[in-house]
Scaffold this motif. Structure first.
Motif, short mmCIF file in Angstrom:
data_model
loop_
_atom_site.label_atom_id
_atom_site.label_comp_id
_atom_site.label_asym_id
_atom_site.label_seq_id
_atom_site.Cartn_x
_atom_site.Cartn_y
_atom_site.Cartn_z
N SER A 1 6.39 -1.28 6.69
CA SER A 1 7.09 -1.11 5.42
C SER A 1 6.21 -1.67 4.32
CB SER A 1 8.44 -1.85 5.46
OG SER A 1 9.10 -1.74 4.22
N LEU A 2 5.83 -0.83 3.37
CA LEU A 2 4.92 -1.27 2.31
C LEU A 2 5.73 -1.88 1.17
CD1 LEU A 2 2.41 1.71 2.25
CD2 LEU A 2 2.57 -0.24 3.81
N LYS A 3 5.51 -3.17 0.92
CA LYS A 3 6.33 -3.90 -0.04
C LYS A 3 5.91 -3.66 -1.48
CE LYS A 3 8.96 -5.76 3.02
NZ LYS A 3 10.35 -5.24 3.15
N GLU A 4 4.61 -3.48 -1.68
CA GLU A 4 4.14 -3.29 -3.06
C GLU A 4 4.50 -1.88 -3.54
OE1 GLU A 4 0.24 -4.64 -3.81
OE2 GLU A 4 0.06 -3.61 -5.73
N GLN A 5 5.05 -1.80 -4.73
CA GLN A 5 5.43 -0.51 -5.27
C GLN A 5 4.40 -0.02 -6.28
OE1 GLN A 5 9.44 -0.60 -6.72
NE2 GLN A 5 10.30 -1.21 -4.76
N GLY A 6 4.22 1.27 -6.31
CA GLY A 6 3.26 1.86 -7.22
C GLY A 6 3.40 3.37 -7.17
N GLU B 1 7.38 6.36 -4.47
CA GLU B 1 8.24 6.06 -3.33
C GLU B 1 8.49 4.55 -3.27
OE1 GLU B 1 10.70 5.94 -0.82
OE2 GLU B 1 9.88 7.98 -0.73
N LYS B 2 9.75 4.13 -3.31
CA LYS B 2 10.07 2.70 -3.39
C LYS B 2 10.33 2.08 -2.02
CE LYS B 2 11.82 2.68 -8.12
NZ LYS B 2 11.19 3.98 -8.45
N ASP B 3 10.36 2.87 -1.00
CA ASP B 3 10.63 2.34 0.34
C ASP B 3 9.73 3.04 1.34
OD1 ASP B 3 11.78 0.95 2.45
OD2 ASP B 3 13.37 2.44 2.72
N ALA B 4 8.43 2.92 1.12
CA ALA B 4 7.47 3.59 2.00
C ALA B 4 7.52 2.95 3.38
CB ALA B 4 6.07 3.48 1.42
N ASN B 5 7.87 3.73 4.39
CA ASN B 5 7.98 3.15 5.74
C ASN B 5 7.53 4.15 6.79
OD1 ASN B 5 10.51 4.58 6.93
ND2 ASN B 5 11.18 3.90 4.89
N THR C 1 -5.51 -3.10 -1.67
CA THR C 1 -5.39 -3.25 -0.23
C THR C 1 -4.29 -4.23 0.13
OG1 THR C 1 -7.76 -2.86 0.02
CG2 THR C 1 -6.61 -3.87 1.88
N ALA C 2 -3.35 -3.80 0.98
CA ALA C 2 -2.31 -4.71 1.46
C ALA C 2 -2.93 -5.73 2.41
CB ALA C 2 -1.22 -3.93 2.17
N ASN C 3 -2.40 -6.93 2.40
CA ASN C 3 -2.92 -7.99 3.26
C ASN C 3 -2.48 -7.76 4.69
OD1 ASN C 3 -3.78 -10.26 4.53
ND2 ASN C 3 -2.69 -11.71 3.23
N TYR C 4 -3.31 -7.06 5.45
CA TYR C 4 -2.92 -6.72 6.82
C TYR C 4 -2.99 -7.90 7.76
CZ TYR C 4 -7.99 -5.83 6.68
OH TYR C 4 -9.35 -5.91 6.46
N TYR C 5 -3.49 -9.05 7.28
CA TYR C 5 -3.46 -10.25 8.10
C TYR C 5 -2.09 -10.93 8.03
CZ TYR C 5 -8.55 -10.03 8.42
OH TYR C 5 -9.84 -9.64 8.66
N SER C 6 -1.19 -10.45 7.18
CA SER C 6 0.10 -11.09 7.00
C SER C 6 1.21 -10.08 7.27
CB SER C 6 0.24 -11.63 5.57
OG SER C 6 1.54 -12.14 5.36
N PRO C 7 1.74 -10.05 8.52
CA PRO C 7 2.79 -9.07 8.84
C PRO C 7 4.02 -9.24 7.96
CG PRO C 7 1.91 -10.06 10.84
CD PRO C 7 1.34 -10.84 9.69
N GLN C 8 4.26 -10.46 7.43
CA GLN C 8 5.43 -10.68 6.59
C GLN C 8 5.24 -10.04 5.21
OE1 GLN C 8 3.83 -13.26 8.18
NE2 GLN C 8 5.26 -13.31 9.92
N ASP C 9 4.05 -10.11 4.67
CA ASP C 9 3.79 -9.60 3.33
C ASP C 9 3.53 -8.10 3.33
OD1 ASP C 9 4.07 -12.14 2.38
OD2 ASP C 9 1.92 -12.59 2.47
N PHE C 10 3.01 -7.59 4.43
CA PHE C 10 2.55 -6.20 4.44
C PHE C 10 3.68 -5.20 4.18
CE2 PHE C 10 -0.86 -3.32 5.78
CZ PHE C 10 -0.14 -2.21 6.12
#
Length: 363
Positions: A46-51, A100-104, A343-352
């Motif tokens: 689930s991508l948290k950052e919106q754009g 898309e506000k809920d990319a999953n 780039t999403a922080n793929y080292y952080s499953p919580q933030d990604f």
């Protein structure tokens, strides 16, 4: 917004030095069952950052004799498009619609694994074998794994006076496993920058760092070698440090990414190794290099892989398809995503964020 970079790290712990052990171990001492294991793997993103534009790349299994996909990939997503984008580095790509506000995306698959063992009684080194271009590729230097300078100097120091590629690879493996130390403060699996590690004199890191040092030293003395990036999926019979699951076989693997290594022996083929897991067990279980348990694990991991783990790809310094903002990619064991070029922080499953699980099925 400035594009982010998650590839910087530092290592701080020193390491002791040990002489290499040139005696070939007998892997028959740890005879392993030729048993299939089956895992149902679920990878939720689930991508948290919106754009305006979000894109996601997920590594897929590489097929071989010790791991096979036994179901089609099952994909659930609200992506505008998704497809497997590359057969050399198997990748699932998803591109989401504008704003898309809920990319999953959720990916499910079933995989069968089988213990990978080397029968050293059948090893027959053939110095005259002409390497194919596909194997010669794994002798070439990369940005972070040169085969000259300090890498070649250290490799020649380790194998000095040793004849035969198998014996040289074993000496390098033993030196790496006994000398390098796991550093849990390193982000993710590490960068695998062999030149930087050797120049620093701090022989520490995580699995990509440690196994890349093995790979670099082998290449420097003419032995093809490569890393395989993947993820742990189940319980190890040796140690929880090498893979764990609950009593029902359920493993939470969001942080279970792991890199292993192989070297190519003329007259035989690819042989699996994993000196990084020797260092992980040594640190996690507070063992010494002379401990009996660690001796058995070190012996086993030269020539064998316990398949509570699956591999994705051998990629280093490559470009994903379709082309992302960040090129080349150092390696691809983690999912990779961008929103408007960030780039999403793929080292952080919580933030990604992503949530990975694996359920082992009863045989």
């Amino acid at each position: 917004m400035q594009r982010r970079d998650f590839f910087k790290f530092s290592a701080v712990v020193g390491a002791a030095s040990f002489a290499p052990n040139v005696v070939l171990a007998n892997s028959e001492a740890i005879k392993t069952p030729n048993k299939n294991r089956i895992f149902d793997v679920s990878l939720k993103h689930s991508l948290k950052e919106q754009g305006k534009l979000s894109r996601l790349w997920v590594p897929l299994l590489v097929g071989n004799e010790y791991q096979q996909l036994v179901s089609n990939y099952d994909v659930s997503t609200n992506a505008k498009e998704h497809y497997i984008s590359d057969l050399v580095i198997p990748t699932l790509y998803a591109g989401f619609g504008e704003d898309e506000k809920d990319a999953n995306l959720e990916l499910k698959f079933r995989v069968r694994t089988q213990e990978r063992n080397t029968d050293f009684s059948k090893v027959n080194f053939n110095e005259n074998e002409k390497l194919s271009p596909e194997i010669e590729f794994f002798l070439k230097p990369t940005k972070q794994i040169p085969n000259t300078g300090i890498v070649k100097q250290k490799a020649e120091e380790i194998v000095k006076g040793i004849k035969g590629d198998l014996e040289k690879a074993k000496a390098i493996y033993t030196w790496v496993a006994n000398t390098m130390e796991r550093d849990n403060s390193v982000i993710g699996c590490g960068l695998g920058d062999v030149k930087a590690i050797l120049e620093s004199g701090k022989l520490v890191g995580k699995c990509t760092d440690i196994n890349s040092v093995f790979v670099g030293l082998c290449r420097a003395v003419g032995i093809p070698a490569r890393e395989l990036f993947g993820i742990r999926v189940g319980q190890s019979r040796f140690s929880n440090e090498m893979g764990k699951a609950d009593e029902n076989g359920l493993a939470k693997i969001s942080g279970g990414q792991h890199c292993r290594a192989e070297f190519y022996l003329k007259g035989y083929g690819w042989i699996p190794v994993d000196p990084a897991d020797v260092t992980k067990v040594r640190l996690g279980e507070k063992l010494s290099n002379s401990d009996e348990k660690l001796n058995k694990i070190r012996e086993y991991l030269f020539g064998n892989w316990e398949m509570c783990w699956v591999g994705f790809n051998y990629g280093r310094d490559f470009i994903l398809k379709p082309e992302p903002e960040q090129i080349p990619l150092n390696n691809f064991g983690y999912p990779y995503a961008e929103t408007d070029g960030n780039t999403a922080n793929y080292y952080s499953p919580q933030d990604f964020s992503y949530d990975y699980t694996a359920q082992e099925l009863k045989a």
